[in-house]
Design an enzyme around this catalytic site. Structure first.
Site, PDB file in Angstrom:
ATOM      1  N   LYS A 101       2.436  15.386  19.072  1.00 10.14           N
ATOM      2  CA  LYS A 101       3.562  16.163  18.555  1.00 10.14           C
ATOM      3  C   LYS A 101       3.550  17.546  19.185  1.00 10.14           C
ATOM      4  O   LYS A 101       2.485  18.139  19.351  1.00 10.14           O
ATOM      5  CB  LYS A 101       3.456  16.290  17.033  1.00 10.14           C
ATOM      6  CG  LYS A 101       4.599  17.134  16.433  1.00 10.14           C
ATOM      7  CD  LYS A 101       4.806  16.926  14.975  1.00 10.14           C
ATOM      8  CE  LYS A 101       6.068  17.648  14.503  1.00 10.14           C
ATOM      9  NZ  LYS A 101       7.282  17.230  15.270  1.00 10.14           N
ATOM     10  N   ARG A 112     -16.588  24.289  31.841  1.00 13.05           N
ATOM     11  CA  ARG A 112     -16.933  25.184  32.965  1.00 13.05           C
ATOM     12  C   ARG A 112     -16.866  26.632  32.491  1.00 13.05           C
ATOM     13  O   ARG A 112     -16.360  26.880  31.380  1.00 13.05           O
ATOM     14  CB  ARG A 112     -15.919  24.990  34.090  1.00 13.05           C
ATOM     15  CG  ARG A 112     -14.536  25.446  33.664  1.00 13.05           C
ATOM     16  CD  ARG A 112     -13.470  25.326  34.735  1.00 13.05           C
ATOM     17  NE  ARG A 112     -12.242  25.971  34.307  1.00 13.05           N
ATOM     18  CZ  ARG A 112     -11.270  25.354  33.617  1.00 13.05           C
ATOM     19  NH1 ARG A 112     -11.396  24.084  33.299  1.00 13.05           N
ATOM     20  NH2 ARG A 112     -10.184  26.018  33.237  1.00 13.05           N
TER      21      ARG A 112
HETATM   22  C1  MV4 Z   1       0.526  21.975  23.661  1.00 10.68           C
HETATM   23  C2  MV4 Z   1       1.477  22.894  23.172  1.00 10.68           C
HETATM   24  C3  MV4 Z   1       2.226  22.537  22.028  1.00 10.68           C
HETATM   25  N1  MV4 Z   1       2.023  21.345  21.436  1.00 10.68           N
HETATM   26  N2  MV4 Z   1       0.357  20.795  23.038  1.00 10.68           N
HETATM   27  C4  MV4 Z   1      -1.896  22.667  26.847  1.00 10.68           C
HETATM   28  C5  MV4 Z   1      -2.396  23.114  28.180  1.00 10.68           C
HETATM   29  C6  MV4 Z   1      -1.966  24.534  28.237  1.00 10.68           C
HETATM   30  N3  MV4 Z   1      -1.850  25.036  29.580  1.00 10.68           N
HETATM   31  C7  MV4 Z   1      -0.682  24.552  27.536  1.00 10.68           C
HETATM   32  N4  MV4 Z   1      -0.839  23.599  26.483  1.00 10.68           N
HETATM   33  C8  MV4 Z   1      -0.079  23.422  25.388  1.00 10.68           C
HETATM   34  N5  MV4 Z   1      -0.240  22.267  24.739  1.00 10.68           N
HETATM   35  C9  MV4 Z   1       1.098  20.485  21.933  1.00 10.68           C
HETATM   36  N6  MV4 Z   1       0.911  19.295  21.302  1.00 10.68           N
HETATM   37  C10 MV4 Z   1       1.629  24.134  23.816  1.00 10.68           C
HETATM   38  C11 MV4 Z   1       0.838  24.400  24.925  1.00 10.68           C
HETATM   39  C12 MV4 Z   1       0.976  25.709  25.576  1.00 10.68           C
HETATM   40  C13 MV4 Z   1       2.093  25.956  26.369  1.00 10.68           C
HETATM   41  C14 MV4 Z   1       3.012  24.941  26.622  1.00 10.68           C
HETATM   42  C15 MV4 Z   1       4.092  25.239  27.424  1.00 10.68           C
HETATM   43  C16 MV4 Z   1       4.269  26.508  27.963  1.00 10.68           C
HETATM   44  C17 MV4 Z   1       3.357  27.485  27.740  1.00 10.68           C
HETATM   45  C18 MV4 Z   1       2.236  27.228  26.956  1.00 10.68           C
HETATM   46  C19 MV4 Z   1       1.282  28.226  26.714  1.00 10.68           C
HETATM   47  C20 MV4 Z   1       0.170  27.935  25.954  1.00 10.68           C
HETATM   48  C21 MV4 Z   1       0.011  26.671  25.362  1.00 10.68           C
END
Ligand code: MV4
Length: 447
Positions: free
Chosen positions: A200, A291
């Site tokens: 989700k 890491r």
């Molecule tokens: C998410 C999320 C919202 N919901 N997973 C995972 C790897 C990291 N680089 C970003 N991640 C995220 N995983 C779920 N289920 C929101 C992020 C997220 C993010 C996503 C899109 C754009 C910018 C972001 C910044 C931090 C975290």
């Protein structure tokens, strides 16, 4: 303790590891590609070995070249830094089989905790909260059923993915099915493992990561959190500790959860457990980075713990010289990643020769970088020029100090993200600590 370590990396992290080795009285061997033959930090190494052409696949990612360099230079250990082979369990195993210590976690821990799907599975088993979602997808009908059950939007994530690769958003069945196919294809090509799962999408979340440090004798501590919510296309721009939205009680709870998960996975060395924190204060595990991370320096500033030094001591079999009760957090530290990218051209990388250069400095400012006037930023690797960190008693003071440091940097000859950082540090929402993972994308949408 080791007498000689090979540093299997380049740029600022190679210099960072070199400094830690020197502080410990350990000899250093730096490997470099032809693109890095003029890198300034090589002169500080006791030995520098050219291992190949500029392409990472034929140099910094080439296990046989790196292990050969380690053999001929007679080192006892290899430090992989971050990126490249730092999370490659096969590389760690080859080092072990060649009787060379790997400065990092055991391969079996990397295989479990470094794989998003297996990490989620272990988290569920030990009672660490995870995002509602699926196991690896083996058929689309099941994926649609789960996505409808947890509710759109959902994120599709590659189990073996990292840095946002193999990750998609889906708002309905059609985009879910197409997203699964493209994520599987991308992950299969990039990581040799196309397995993906669905989660989700947590709206308006903060990205909170917990630093853990464990030795080979069962001792493990957490060193608090880093708030990394300001990302652009999964590349972190700004990191800070403590997070403006994490209370001491929540820090202790998330820290304990991170240690519980890492222990369950048989982890030791430095590692980072990543969580999402929703607006209601609920946190969910999303992945673990097995890491040392780019942003480790801000944790060093507020705790006084030298994480790279501790990694080396742990690899040499030494015990942690402190317990959880000894850890104290002092003040606020913020980091800006200064990249050679062009903000007016969709942040495309902007390699080239640095002209006039004046680094930031003064009290409470830490500049971790390998660049200098005349240095040529090669196009073959990431575009990071340096990490600008500040450490002050309060967040407001840290923001003021960071603005001053950003404004005094002179880097001519290449475009950088400094103007963007100055805008962020002047933005009311950031100053108030009211940003979430959508801030940067939302900010650009309005420009
Ligand atoms: C998410 C999320 C919202 N919901 N997973 C995972 C790897 C990291 N680089 C970003 N991640 C995220 N995983 C779920 N289920 C929101 C992020 C997220 C993010 C996503 C899109 C754009 C910018 C972001 C910044 C931090 C975290």
């Amino acid at each position: 303790m080791f007498t000689r370590i090979l540093i299997a990396n380049r740029g600022e992290i190679a210099l960072r590891i070199l400094r830690a080795c020197q502080d410990l009285g350990i000899g250093t061997v730096c490997v470099y590609s032809e693109a890095d033959q003029d890198a300034g930090y090589l002169k500080y190494a006791d030995e520098a070995i050219c291992i190949g052409p500029p392409q990472a696949a034929k140099s910094y990612l080439d296990i046989s070249r790196i292990v050969s360099a380690a053999e001929v230079s007679d080192v006892e250990a290899i430090h992989p830094g971050y990126g490249f082979l730092s999370e490659n369990a096969h590389f760690a195993e080859i080092c072990q089989s060649c009787n060379i210590d790997f400065v990092g976690p055991p391969p079996e821990a990397t295989r479990i905790l470094g794989n998003k799907a297996r990490c989620r599975e272990l988290a569920k088993k030990v009672g660490v909260p995870t995002v509602a979602g699926s196991d690896p997808i083996d058929n689309e009908e099941k994926a649609v059923a789960i996505a409808r059950e947890v509710g759109y939007p959902v994120m599709i994530k590659a189990a073996a993915g990292g840095g946002g690769r193999g990750m998609r958003m889906a708002h309905n069945d059609v985009s879910l099915v197409s997203g699964i196919m493209s994520a599987q294809a991308e992950a299969g090509a990039a990581f040799g493992d196309g397995s993906v799962f669905v989660e989700k999408y947590i709206e308006r979340a903060r990205h909170i990561e917990i630093q853990v440090l464990g030795d080979r004798h069962g001792n493990m501590v957490h060193l608090g959190e880093r708030d990394c919510s300001l990302q652009r296309r999964h590349q972190k721009l700004v990191e800070e500790t403590p997070s403006p939205v994490v209370s001491p009680e929540l820090r202790a709870e998330m820290g304990a959860a991170a240690v519980k998960l890492a222990r369950a996975g048989g982890y030791f060395s430095a590692g980072t457990v990543e969580f999402l924190l929703d607006p209601h204060g609920r946190y969910y595990l999303i992945e673990m980075n097995t890491r040392i991370q780019v942003e480790h320096g801000i944790t060093e500033l507020v705790t006084g713990v030298d994480l790279v030094r501790e990694q080396i001591r742990i690899a040499a079999g030494e015990k942690l010289s402190f317990s959880q009760e000894d850890i104290r957090w002092n003040g606020v530290a913020i980091e800006c990643r200064i990249n050679a990218e062009d903000p007016d051209n969709n942040f495309r990388p902007c390699p080239g020769q640095i002209g006039r250069f004046f680094p930031p400095g003064g009290p409470w400012v830490r500049w971790d970088s390998h660049v200098y006037s005349g240095y040529v930023i090669p196009p073959y690797y990431d575009s990071m020029v340096g990490k600008l960190m500040v450490h002050r008693p309060t967040r407001a003071d840290a923001i003021t100090c960071m603005r001053r440091a950003l404004e005094e940097i002179v880097i001519e000859g290449v475009r950088t993200t400094i103007p963007l950082h100055l805008e962020i540090f002047g933005h009311t929402h950031f100053i108030r600590g009211q940003v979430d993972t959508n801030f940067v994308e939302g900010y650009f949408a309005k420009k």
